[in-house]
Design an enzyme around this catalytic site. Structure first.
Site, PDB file in Angstrom:
ATOM      1  N   LEU A  26       0.838  -1.199   0.000  1.00 35.07           N
ATOM      2  CA  LEU A  26       0.000   0.000   0.000  1.00 35.07           C
ATOM      3  C   LEU A  26       0.877   1.256   0.000  1.00 35.07           C
ATOM      4  O   LEU A  26       0.691   2.162  -0.819  1.00 35.07           O
ATOM      5  CB  LEU A  26      -0.928  -0.010   1.235  1.00 35.07           C
ATOM      6  CG  LEU A  26      -1.723   1.260   1.531  1.00 35.07           C
ATOM      7  CD1 LEU A  26      -2.776   1.507   0.446  1.00 35.07           C
ATOM      8  CD2 LEU A  26      -2.432   1.161   2.890  1.00 35.07           C
TER       9      LEU A  26
ATOM     10  N   GLY B 238       1.810   7.636   2.408  1.00 38.00           N
ATOM     11  CA  GLY B 238       1.972   6.804   3.601  1.00 38.00           C
ATOM     12  C   GLY B 238       0.685   6.847   4.398  1.00 38.00           C
ATOM     13  O   GLY B 238      -0.226   6.050   4.167  1.00 38.00           O
TER      14      GLY B 238
ATOM     15  N   ILE C 179       8.114  -2.293   2.116  1.00 40.91           N
ATOM     16  CA  ILE C 179       7.235  -3.460   2.029  1.00 40.91           C
ATOM     17  C   ILE C 179       7.822  -4.646   2.813  1.00 40.91           C
ATOM     18  O   ILE C 179       8.840  -5.213   2.427  1.00 40.91           O
ATOM     19  CB  ILE C 179       6.967  -3.845   0.552  1.00 40.91           C
ATOM     20  CG1 ILE C 179       6.347  -2.649  -0.203  1.00 40.91           C
ATOM     21  CG2 ILE C 179       6.077  -5.083   0.468  1.00 40.91           C
ATOM     22  CD1 ILE C 179       5.058  -2.092   0.396  1.00 40.91           C
TER      23      ILE C 179
ATOM     24  N   GLN D 156      16.683   0.696  31.400  1.00 40.23           N
ATOM     25  CA  GLN D 156      17.089   1.455  32.595  1.00 40.23           C
ATOM     26  C   GLN D 156      17.323   0.511  33.788  1.00 40.23           C
ATOM     27  O   GLN D 156      18.311   0.660  34.511  1.00 40.23           O
ATOM     28  CB  GLN D 156      16.002   2.495  32.923  1.00 40.23           C
ATOM     29  CG  GLN D 156      16.398   3.502  33.988  1.00 40.23           C
ATOM     30  CD  GLN D 156      17.491   4.465  33.494  1.00 40.23           C
ATOM     31  OE1 GLN D 156      17.721   4.589  32.295  1.00 40.23           O
ATOM     32  NE2 GLN D 156      18.175   5.096  34.425  1.00 40.23           N
TER      33      GLN D 156
ATOM     34  N   GLY E 103      20.614  -1.037  33.650  1.00 37.19           N
ATOM     35  CA  GLY E 103      21.777  -0.153  33.730  1.00 37.19           C
ATOM     36  C   GLY E 103      22.671  -0.321  32.501  1.00 37.19           C
ATOM     37  O   GLY E 103      22.170  -0.494  31.383  1.00 37.19           O
TER      38      GLY E 103
ATOM     39  N   GLU F 268       1.475  -0.058   9.797  1.00 36.76           N
ATOM     40  CA  GLU F 268       0.027  -0.337   9.752  1.00 36.76           C
ATOM     41  C   GLU F 268      -0.791   0.836  10.329  1.00 36.76           C
ATOM     42  O   GLU F 268      -1.833   0.646  10.971  1.00 36.76           O
ATOM     43  CB  GLU F 268      -0.285  -1.676  10.417  1.00 36.76           C
ATOM     44  CG  GLU F 268       0.440  -2.790   9.679  1.00 36.76           C
ATOM     45  CD  GLU F 268      -0.126  -4.170   9.812  1.00 36.76           C
ATOM     46  OE1 GLU F 268      -1.293  -4.295  10.215  1.00 36.76           O
ATOM     47  OE2 GLU F 268       0.598  -5.117   9.464  1.00 36.76           O
TER      48      GLU F 268
ATOM     49  N   GLU G 153      -0.738   8.580  15.078  1.00 35.42           N
ATOM     50  CA  GLU G 153      -1.580   9.732  14.705  1.00 35.42           C
ATOM     51  C   GLU G 153      -2.757   9.251  13.845  1.00 35.42           C
ATOM     52  O   GLU G 153      -3.901   9.704  14.031  1.00 35.42           O
ATOM     53  CB  GLU G 153      -0.736  10.762  13.935  1.00 35.42           C
ATOM     54  CG  GLU G 153       0.324  11.483  14.780  1.00 35.42           C
ATOM     55  CD  GLU G 153       1.565  10.631  15.133  1.00 35.42           C
ATOM     56  OE1 GLU G 153       1.756   9.547  14.537  1.00 35.42           O
ATOM     57  OE2 GLU G 153       2.336  11.047  16.017  1.00 35.42           O
TER      58      GLU G 153
HETATM   59  N1  CAA Z   1     -13.609  -0.376   7.037  1.00 35.79           N
HETATM   60  C1  CAA Z   1     -14.375  -0.127   5.942  1.00 35.79           C
HETATM   61  N2  CAA Z   1     -14.415   1.036   5.276  1.00 35.79           N
HETATM   62  C2  CAA Z   1     -13.627   2.014   5.755  1.00 35.79           C
HETATM   63  C3  CAA Z   1     -12.803   1.865   6.878  1.00 35.79           C
HETATM   64  C4  CAA Z   1     -12.808   0.601   7.538  1.00 35.79           C
HETATM   65  N3  CAA Z   1     -12.061   0.332   8.603  1.00 35.79           N
HETATM   66  N4  CAA Z   1     -12.146   3.013   7.086  1.00 35.79           N
HETATM   67  C5  CAA Z   1     -12.543   3.884   6.141  1.00 35.79           C
HETATM   68  N5  CAA Z   1     -13.439   3.274   5.334  1.00 35.79           N
HETATM   69  C6  CAA Z   1     -14.152   3.845   4.189  1.00 35.79           C
HETATM   70  C7  CAA Z   1     -14.944   5.089   4.578  1.00 35.79           C
HETATM   71  O1  CAA Z   1     -16.208   4.761   5.068  1.00 35.79           O
HETATM   72  C8  CAA Z   1     -15.009   5.845   3.245  1.00 35.79           C
HETATM   73  O2  CAA Z   1     -16.004   5.258   2.427  1.00 35.79           O
HETATM   74  P1  CAA Z   1     -17.300   6.124   1.907  1.00 35.79           P
HETATM   75  O3  CAA Z   1     -16.750   7.321   1.192  1.00 35.79           O
HETATM   76  O4  CAA Z   1     -18.024   5.174   1.020  1.00 35.79           O
HETATM   77  O5  CAA Z   1     -18.045   6.485   3.152  1.00 35.79           O
HETATM   78  C9  CAA Z   1     -13.683   5.505   2.601  1.00 35.79           C
HETATM   79  O6  CAA Z   1     -13.191   4.299   3.229  1.00 35.79           O
HETATM   80  C10 CAA Z   1     -12.660   6.603   2.754  1.00 35.79           C
HETATM   81  O7  CAA Z   1     -12.475   6.800   4.141  1.00 35.79           O
HETATM   82  P2  CAA Z   1     -11.927   8.157   4.745  1.00 35.79           P
HETATM   83  O8  CAA Z   1     -12.683   9.310   4.162  1.00 35.79           O
HETATM   84  O9  CAA Z   1     -11.898   8.012   6.227  1.00 35.79           O
HETATM   85  O10 CAA Z   1     -10.441   8.209   4.133  1.00 35.79           O
HETATM   86  P3  CAA Z   1      -9.238   9.202   4.408  1.00 35.79           P
HETATM   87  O11 CAA Z   1      -8.605   9.543   3.119  1.00 35.79           O
HETATM   88  O12 CAA Z   1      -9.686  10.328   5.294  1.00 35.79           O
HETATM   89  O13 CAA Z   1      -8.174   8.279   5.197  1.00 35.79           O
HETATM   90  C11 CAA Z   1      -7.135   7.115   7.025  1.00 35.79           C
HETATM   91  C12 CAA Z   1      -8.433   7.678   6.405  1.00 35.79           C
HETATM   92  C13 CAA Z   1      -7.639   6.408   8.290  1.00 35.79           C
HETATM   93  C14 CAA Z   1      -6.158   8.187   7.410  1.00 35.79           C
HETATM   94  C15 CAA Z   1      -6.498   6.079   6.053  1.00 35.79           C
HETATM   95  O14 CAA Z   1      -5.964   6.704   4.916  1.00 35.79           O
HETATM   96  C16 CAA Z   1      -5.407   5.260   6.721  1.00 35.79           C
HETATM   97  O15 CAA Z   1      -5.697   4.278   7.418  1.00 35.79           O
HETATM   98  N6  CAA Z   1      -4.117   5.632   6.491  1.00 35.79           N
HETATM   99  C17 CAA Z   1      -2.990   4.855   7.000  1.00 35.79           C
HETATM  100  C18 CAA Z   1      -2.581   3.789   6.037  1.00 35.79           C
HETATM  101  C19 CAA Z   1      -1.816   2.704   6.703  1.00 35.79           C
HETATM  102  O16 CAA Z   1      -2.206   2.160   7.733  1.00 35.79           O
HETATM  103  N7  CAA Z   1      -0.703   2.285   6.087  1.00 35.79           N
HETATM  104  C20 CAA Z   1       0.069   1.192   6.567  1.00 35.79           C
HETATM  105  C21 CAA Z   1       0.756   0.513   5.434  1.00 35.79           C
HETATM  106  S1  CAA Z   1       0.643  -1.238   5.490  1.00 35.79           S
HETATM  107  C22 CAA Z   1       1.896  -1.760   6.510  1.00 35.79           C
HETATM  108  O17 CAA Z   1       2.474  -1.015   7.262  1.00 35.79           O
HETATM  109  C23 CAA Z   1       2.120  -3.210   6.440  1.00 35.79           C
HETATM  110  C24 CAA Z   1       3.469  -3.661   6.787  1.00 35.79           C
HETATM  111  O18 CAA Z   1       4.290  -3.886   5.935  1.00 35.79           O
HETATM  112  C25 CAA Z   1       3.775  -4.013   8.221  1.00 35.79           C
END
Ligand code: CAA
Length: 394
Positions: free
Chosen positions: A125, A131, A157, A336, A339, A363, A367
């Site tokens: 993703l 991010g 990734i 800590q 030591g 993930e 924030e």
């Molecule tokens: N389940 C279902 N639908 C969801 C949902 C959920 N948990 N969360 C949001 N949605 C839906 C919303 O309802 C909305 O749909 P509608 O328009 O139909 O109502 C749509 O998704 C868009 O949602 P938002 O308007 O809330 O979207 P946003 O652009 O404001 O973003 C955010 C919200 C929570 C910040 C999101 O972008 C996010 O989670 N960002 C972080 C991404 C992330 O976690 N990245 C990690 C990478 S993976 C990783 O790290 C793996 C690894 O290798 C260890």
């Protein structure tokens, strides 16, 4: 309200603990120092059923509940967080996503191999410029009739170099915002998939983190997951469960730090008695234990809600944000307590302290978790009746 585990859950916890202590602990310091991928250990995790814990036996999985998965993650994370992140991504982001949203053909072709650990999967993703703001995908997948043409770059990734399958999130129609995003299953030996160098990281150093480049990769239509435009919701749903896995990892880091600090403080003497008998140390242990128990309640409850098929998006975000803060705070405290010994690589606490940091980042950063929690709160979308009442009055 029950606070006890079933016989089966206790057996899983014990098996994971034995495996971590006997098989992961030897060599963990060297693997971390030299960034050596834990090939044999991951194979063993597959043999023990830890790579597809929640997948139904029909597709080669262990058919267990989310609580069992959390307990196994916790024990493995007390020792080796490179192994636990490999396990977490494969279980909750890849296998769960495919079982829940994949077609029968996709499950037969891919899930059956991923659930046993024969193949490892990655979830792609994050991008150089997307991010936390995950809808700003620059990776594109252009509809060419019978296939999509995939182009773009993914960053940080996990399992990037060792995986056979990538679940790739890409923009198919920029006009439609998040509704123009799709998720695809990409085989890593297809033409146009290039794996960048392994990242040299602060923690989880033996896990396999890479940049991935896709250049004119032909992805068959049959490899799209779900309906057209489902990709962003797929990513969000998968991440809600993934965050329970990372929260369990953080809980394990905190628990491992506590166990090490306690053992050391019982043995180490200063001013004529074990340091555990000095209030300065005893109070640190008391605070660690209290915070860990509080984190446990949040993590286990999020897992329970998922098992009950109730809304767990806010619960998993709460579990992750809290458990990762507890992991960070108390891994530092464990250093800590040790030591000077805590500052050298021969002792395990400094590694746990370095590993803790990533649980506040991947993930979804702390924030981002707070965005998820507050949006759910404001919608009155919480599962605790008293909180719903508060939200309704506000
Ligand atoms: N389940 C279902 N639908 C969801 C949902 C959920 N948990 N969360 C949001 N949605 C839906 C919303 O309802 C909305 O749909 P509608 O328009 O139909 O109502 C749509 O998704 C868009 O949602 P938002 O308007 O809330 O979207 P946003 O652009 O404001 O973003 C955010 C919200 C929570 C910040 C999101 O972008 C996010 O989670 N960002 C972080 C991404 C992330 O976690 N990245 C990690 C990478 S993976 C990783 O790290 C793996 C690894 O290798 C260890």
């Amino acid at each position: 309200m029950f606070f006890s585990l079933t016989e089966e859950q206790l057996a899983v916890k014990e098996a994971a603990r034995e495996f971590a202590q006997n098989e992961l602990k030897p060599g963990v310091i060297e693997r971390d120092r030299d960034m050596i991928y834990p090939t044999d250990q991951v194979r063993q995790m597959g043999e023990l059923g830890f790579m597809g814990m929640m997948v139904s036996p029909e597709y080669g999985g262990s058919g267990m509940d989310t609580i069992s998965y959390v307990l196994a993650m916790e024990e493995i994370s007390k020792i080796d967080n490179s192994c636990s992140v490999i396990m977490s991504v494969n279980n909750s982001l890849v296998c769960w996503g495919l079982e829940e949203f994949g077609t029968e053909d996709q499950k037969q072709k891919y899930l059956t191999k991923l659930a046993t650990g024969e193949w490892i999967g990655a979830f792609c993703l994050s991008e150089p410029e997307a991010g936390s703001d995950a809808t700003s995908q620059r990776t594109t997948a252009v509809d060419m009739g019978d296939h999509y043409l995939l182009n773009g770059t993914k960053n940080w990734i996990t399992n990037g170099g060792t995986s056979k399958i990538h679940l790739v999130i890409a923009q198919t129609d920029p006009e439609k915002g998040h509704k123009g995003i799709n998720a695809f299953i990409v085989e890593t030996d297809w033409d146009g998939v290039a794996i960048g160098a392994k990242e040299d990281k602060l923690g989880i150093r033996s896990s396999d983190t890479h940049t991935i480049m896709y250049s004119d990769v032909k992805v068959p239509k049959a490899n799209r997951i779900g309906e057209d435009g489902f990709g962003f919701k797929f990513a969000m749903k998968v991440l809600s469960g993934g965050r329970i896995g990372i929260a369990a990892q953080a809980l394990g880091i905190a628990g491992g730090s506590y166990e090490l600090a306690t053992a050391y403080s019982l043995e180490r003497e200063a001013f004529g008695k074990p340091i555990s008998k000095h209030q300065a140390i005893a109070f640190k242990l008391a605070d660690m234990a209290t915070d860990i128990e509080a984190a446990k309640m949040l993590v286990y409850r999020a897992a329970w809600l998922k098992d009950q098929h109730m809304d767990y998006a806010a619960a998993s975000a709460m579990a992750k944000v809290y458990a990762s803060e507890v992991a960070m705070k108390h891994s530092v405290e464990a250093v800590q307590v040790h030591g000077g010994y805590g500052f050298v690589k021969e002792y395990h606490v400094e590694r746990l302290m370095r590993d803790a940091k990533i649980t506040q980042i991947y993930e979804g950063t702390s924030e981002v978790q707070r965005i998820v929690i507050s949006r759910n709160l404001l919608k009155g979308n919480l599962y605790i009746p008293i909180s719903k009442g508060v939200a309704e009055h506000a």
